[in-house]
Design a protein around this motif. Structure first.
Motif, short mmCIF file in Angstrom:
data_model
loop_
_atom_site.label_atom_id
_atom_site.label_comp_id
_atom_site.label_asym_id
_atom_site.label_seq_id
_atom_site.Cartn_x
_atom_site.Cartn_y
_atom_site.Cartn_z
N ALA A 165 2.23 1.91 -3.30
CA ALA A 165 1.25 2.52 -4.19
C ALA A 165 1.15 4.02 -3.96
O ALA A 165 1.14 4.81 -4.92
CB ALA A 165 -0.11 1.86 -4.00
N PHE A 166 1.08 4.44 -2.69
CA PHE A 166 0.88 5.87 -2.43
C PHE A 166 2.10 6.68 -2.82
O PHE A 166 1.98 7.71 -3.51
CB PHE A 166 0.53 6.12 -0.97
CG PHE A 166 0.42 7.59 -0.67
CD1 PHE A 166 -0.69 8.31 -1.08
CD2 PHE A 166 1.44 8.28 -0.02
CE1 PHE A 166 -0.79 9.68 -0.84
CE2 PHE A 166 1.35 9.64 0.21
CZ PHE A 166 0.23 10.34 -0.20
N VAL A 167 3.29 6.27 -2.38
CA VAL A 167 4.48 7.06 -2.71
C VAL A 167 4.81 6.95 -4.19
O VAL A 167 5.32 7.89 -4.79
CB VAL A 167 5.67 6.64 -1.83
CG1 VAL A 167 6.92 7.40 -2.21
CG2 VAL A 167 5.33 6.91 -0.37
N GLY A 168 4.48 5.80 -4.80
CA GLY A 168 4.59 5.73 -6.25
C GLY A 168 3.71 6.75 -6.93
O GLY A 168 4.12 7.40 -7.91
N THR A 169 2.51 6.94 -6.40
CA THR A 169 1.61 7.97 -6.93
C THR A 169 2.21 9.36 -6.80
O THR A 169 2.18 10.17 -7.74
CB THR A 169 0.26 7.92 -6.19
OG1 THR A 169 -0.31 6.63 -6.32
CG2 THR A 169 -0.71 8.97 -6.73
N CYS A 226 0.51 1.61 -9.76
CA CYS A 226 0.15 2.04 -8.40
C CYS A 226 -1.28 1.67 -8.06
O CYS A 226 -1.59 1.26 -6.93
CB CYS A 226 0.35 3.55 -8.26
SG CYS A 226 2.06 4.09 -8.34
N ALA A 227 -2.19 1.81 -9.04
CA ALA A 227 -3.58 1.45 -8.80
C ALA A 227 -3.73 -0.03 -8.49
O ALA A 227 -4.46 -0.42 -7.57
CB ALA A 227 -4.43 1.82 -10.02
N VAL A 228 -3.06 -0.87 -9.27
CA VAL A 228 -3.14 -2.32 -9.05
C VAL A 228 -2.62 -2.66 -7.65
O VAL A 228 -3.22 -3.46 -6.92
CB VAL A 228 -2.34 -3.06 -10.14
CG1 VAL A 228 -2.23 -4.55 -9.79
CG2 VAL A 228 -3.00 -2.88 -11.50
N ALA A 229 -1.49 -2.04 -7.27
CA ALA A 229 -0.92 -2.31 -5.94
C ALA A 229 -1.87 -1.86 -4.84
O ALA A 229 -2.08 -2.57 -3.84
CB ALA A 229 0.43 -1.60 -5.80
N ALA A 230 -2.47 -0.68 -4.98
CA ALA A 230 -3.38 -0.17 -3.96
C ALA A 230 -4.61 -1.04 -3.82
O ALA A 230 -5.07 -1.34 -2.71
CB ALA A 230 -3.77 1.27 -4.29
N LEU A 231 -5.18 -1.46 -4.95
CA LEU A 231 -6.38 -2.30 -4.90
C LEU A 231 -6.06 -3.68 -4.33
O LEU A 231 -6.88 -4.27 -3.61
CB LEU A 231 -6.99 -2.41 -6.29
CG LEU A 231 -7.55 -1.09 -6.85
CD1 LEU A 231 -8.00 -1.27 -8.30
CD2 LEU A 231 -8.70 -0.57 -5.99
N GLY A 252 0.80 -1.22 0.00
CA GLY A 252 0.00 0.00 0.00
C GLY A 252 0.84 1.27 0.00
O GLY A 252 0.54 2.23 -0.72
N MET A 253 1.89 1.29 0.80
CA MET A 253 2.74 2.48 0.82
C MET A 253 3.54 2.61 -0.48
O MET A 253 3.82 3.72 -0.94
CB MET A 253 3.69 2.43 2.01
CG MET A 253 2.99 2.55 3.36
SD MET A 253 2.03 4.10 3.56
CE MET A 253 0.33 3.46 3.44
N ILE A 298 -7.21 5.16 -2.94
CA ILE A 298 -5.95 5.46 -3.62
C ILE A 298 -5.95 4.81 -5.01
O ILE A 298 -5.56 5.43 -6.01
CB ILE A 298 -4.75 4.96 -2.79
CG1 ILE A 298 -4.62 5.77 -1.50
CG2 ILE A 298 -3.45 5.07 -3.60
CD1 ILE A 298 -3.55 5.27 -0.55
N GLY A 299 -6.39 3.56 -5.09
CA GLY A 299 -6.45 2.87 -6.38
C GLY A 299 -7.38 3.56 -7.36
O GLY A 299 -7.04 3.70 -8.55
N ALA A 300 -8.53 4.00 -6.87
CA ALA A 300 -9.48 4.69 -7.75
C ALA A 300 -8.89 6.00 -8.27
O ALA A 300 -9.01 6.34 -9.45
CB ALA A 300 -10.78 4.95 -7.00
N GLY A 301 -8.22 6.75 -7.38
CA GLY A 301 -7.59 7.99 -7.82
C GLY A 301 -6.50 7.75 -8.85
O GLY A 301 -6.37 8.51 -9.82
N ASP A 302 -5.73 6.67 -8.68
CA ASP A 302 -4.67 6.36 -9.63
C ASP A 302 -5.22 6.03 -11.01
O ASP A 302 -4.67 6.46 -12.03
CB ASP A 302 -3.84 5.19 -9.11
CG ASP A 302 -2.80 5.62 -8.10
OD1 ASP A 302 -2.25 6.72 -8.24
OD2 ASP A 302 -2.54 4.85 -7.15
N LEU A 303 -6.29 5.26 -11.06
CA LEU A 303 -6.87 4.91 -12.36
C LEU A 303 -7.37 6.16 -13.07
O LEU A 303 -7.25 6.29 -14.31
CB LEU A 303 -8.01 3.91 -12.16
CG LEU A 303 -7.58 2.50 -11.73
CD1 LEU A 303 -8.80 1.63 -11.46
CD2 LEU A 303 -6.69 1.85 -12.79
#
Length: 557
Positions: free
Chosen positions: A290-294, A521-526, A287-288, A351-356
């Motif tokens: 995903a966020f820092v990747g974002t 990042c989205a895939v990782a967050a989801l 999860g982290m 976070i995943g939704a925002g990334d997509l």
């Protein structure tokens, strides 16, 4: 019995805020680093990771040192070391020195600052966790700590943007140094407040320094990050990258072997027999990441690709990282009243939704308004997740193991933080470089223009040759360098002439590649959201404070 007081909470919150400012401030400065220092893509990535690598490597050790010798002195000492590192970074030489020398000095400053932050992250959390003895008190205190962590990210972006408006010498690209001066001042203030207000605490029972564990885990993590970061420059199949992965795997196995035999391990592997802690550990890293990747993709997109000023780019980070403080009362109540897996899973799902959504907005759209809504969604998700992931991990362990639990949680979080930019940068830059190569190979006219540009320095007047050589070197350094050199340049008489033939090609290649970064990042967050909902058990108000060992804890339950 040690009880968390207001002064200690303020000192711990300020310490983690300053550590996070030091970690996050380079995000809005990447464009200026590229313009001022002319680094390769891997050198640019290492500017940020030179800070985070020592944090990830040393957090467990500092968790032990705090338990053994007292956490207050680590809070003070860590802030002072961070300040020294920021001072070294400010002293990065000017344009008269080579790129390698200048980048090396900045790396050294970041490494020293990262060592200081490695003391602050686990120590501040351990002081909060060890001093709270009910679920409601711990939830409120951890929410304050997490809000300070996220506020540090918010302050860093605004601070970096504002400070770069102050000139530093004659080169406008050198103004990034003022951001490091500001962090230095904040670190000194944190040291003074910790010295005056923090109450000391320790938990030396059964704790000692585990040098075999420290050495093996440090080598494993460094080798892993080195291999990932170096891959776009040297190639995924190159000897040094393959060797890095082999060394990482070998020393990880040696770390596990050493910890199983140590009477006082750096990391208690039996923590991971506790299902909630083990699942939360995986969720934390993924999860982290995903966020820092974002945040990393957003930083590169706005500053190094689209060319926004640090101040303008900081607006985006206000939406991405500035909502945690506003949400703190809500997050605290949610953690008290509901199963934390829903808060945790919901946060990562957002976070995943925002990334997509962000992936669907191309870099050719130069309006900040186009990405505000998805950044807000991701920011709300982070606000929920960062408090939840910490609370679940620390609540799963008995109080006398708070130092080790907090150190482990911080290490896992920062491993995700370090892997985010490294992996996303490696994948995106490899994709962009491959797309540029395909485009050049398929266009004879582009190949001819590029050959003429490359040879231009050799035929230029002596006064113009250094600038042309620098431009050619930047274009040859990789996709980000090729995008940083303008497509046209002005000439006397008010006319412009073609200059860098790869500018447009690099821009579109980077736009596509970093959109892929958002998707990753989205895939990782989801995935983290799904794992949290399925794998994290527990109930609201559940806190492990009485048991003295994991065996007793499991028996009691």
């Amino acid at each position: 019995m040690y009880v968390l007081g207001a002064g200690t909470l303020v000192a711990a919150a300020l310490a983690v805020l300053v550590a996070q400012v030091g970690f996050a401030v380079p995000a809005v400065l990447n464009g200026l680093f590229q313009q001022d220092l002319g680094p390769t893509s891997s050198q640019l990535t290492w500017i940020s990771d030179a800070f985070i690598v020592p944090v990830a490597l040393l957090e467990l050790t500092f968790g032990v040192l705090g338990d053994l010798f007292g956490r207050k002195r680590l809070l003070v000492g860590g802030a002072l070391v961070l300040a020294i590192g920021e001072g070294v970074a400010v002293l990065t030489p000017g344009a008269g020195s080579s790129t390698g020398t200048r980048v090396l000095v900045l790396w050294i400053g970041q490494i020293i600052a990262g060592i200081g932050a490695a003391a602050l992250f686990p120590t501040s959390l351990a002081m909060v966790a060890a001093g709270t003895h009910t679920a409601s008190a711990r939830a409120r205190a951890i929410a304050v700590w997490a809000a300070a962590l996220a506020t540090g990210g918010l302050i860093s972006s605004v601070l970096g943007g504002l400070m770069t408006r102050i000139g530093f010498g004659t080169d406008p690209s050198a103004s990034w140094r003022w951001a490091f001066v500001a962090v230095l001042i904040l670190a000194l203030a944190s040291a003074a407040i910790s010295l005056a207000m923090a109450q000391n605490s320790a938990a030396p029972e059964g704790r000692s320094l585990d040098w075999p564990g420290q050495v093996t885990v440090a080598v494993a993590l460094f080798a892993l990050l080195f291999a990932v970061i170096q891959a776009p420059t040297s190639g995924w199949g190159s000897g040094q990258v393959v060797a890095g992965f082999i060394v990482a795997a070998l020393f990880l196995a040696l770390f596990i072997w050493a910890e199983r035999r140590s009477p006082a391990p750096l990391l208690r592997l039996d923590f991971f027999t506790h299902r909630v802690f083990a699942v939360n550990a995986v969720v934390t890293v993924v999860g982290m990441f995903a966020f820092v990747g974002t945040a990393y993709v957003t930083s590169i997109r706005l500053t190094a690709i689209q060319g926004f000023t640090p101040l303008k780019a900081s607006v985006a980070f206000v939406f991405l990282g500035g909502l945690t403080l506003v949400q703190m009362p809500l997050t605290s109540r949610l953690l008290e009243r509901y199963n934390p897996k829903w808060v945790l899973g919901g946060g990562f799902a957002l976070i995943g939704a925002g990334d997509l959504w962000l992936a669907a907005v191309p870099a050719t759209n130069l309006s900040l308004a186009a990405i505000v809504a998805p950044l807000v969604i991701a920011g709300i998700g982070f606000a929920l997740a960062v408090s939840s992931v910490t609370a679940v991990a620390v609540n799963a362990m008995p109080n006398h193991l708070a130092g080790m639990a907090s150190g482990t949680t911080n290490m896992l979080r920062d491993l995700g933080f370090g892997l985010g930019p490294a992996v996303i940068g490696a994948v995106a830059l490899s994709q962009a470089a491959a797309q540029i190569s395909r485009t050049v190979a398929g266009s004879a006219s582009l190949r001819g223009a590029l050959a003429g540009f490359t040879a231009s320095a050799a035929h230029a007047p002596a006064a113009q040759r250094p600038a042309l050589e620098a431009a050619v070197g930047a274009v040859q350094s990789g996709p980000l360098g090729a995008n940083a050199v303008p497509a046209t340049v002005p000439v006397p008489g008010g006319h412009v002439v073609p200059f860098n033939p790869l500018k447009d090609v690099a821009f579109h290649a980077l736009s596509h590649a970093y959109s892929i970064g958002y998707v990753i990042c989205a895939v990782a967050a989801l995935a983290a959201a799904l794992l949290a909902v399925v794998g994290v058990g527990g109930r609201a108000h559940e806190t492990q404070t009485d048991p003295r060992t994991l065996t007793e804890q499991e028996a009691a339950s």
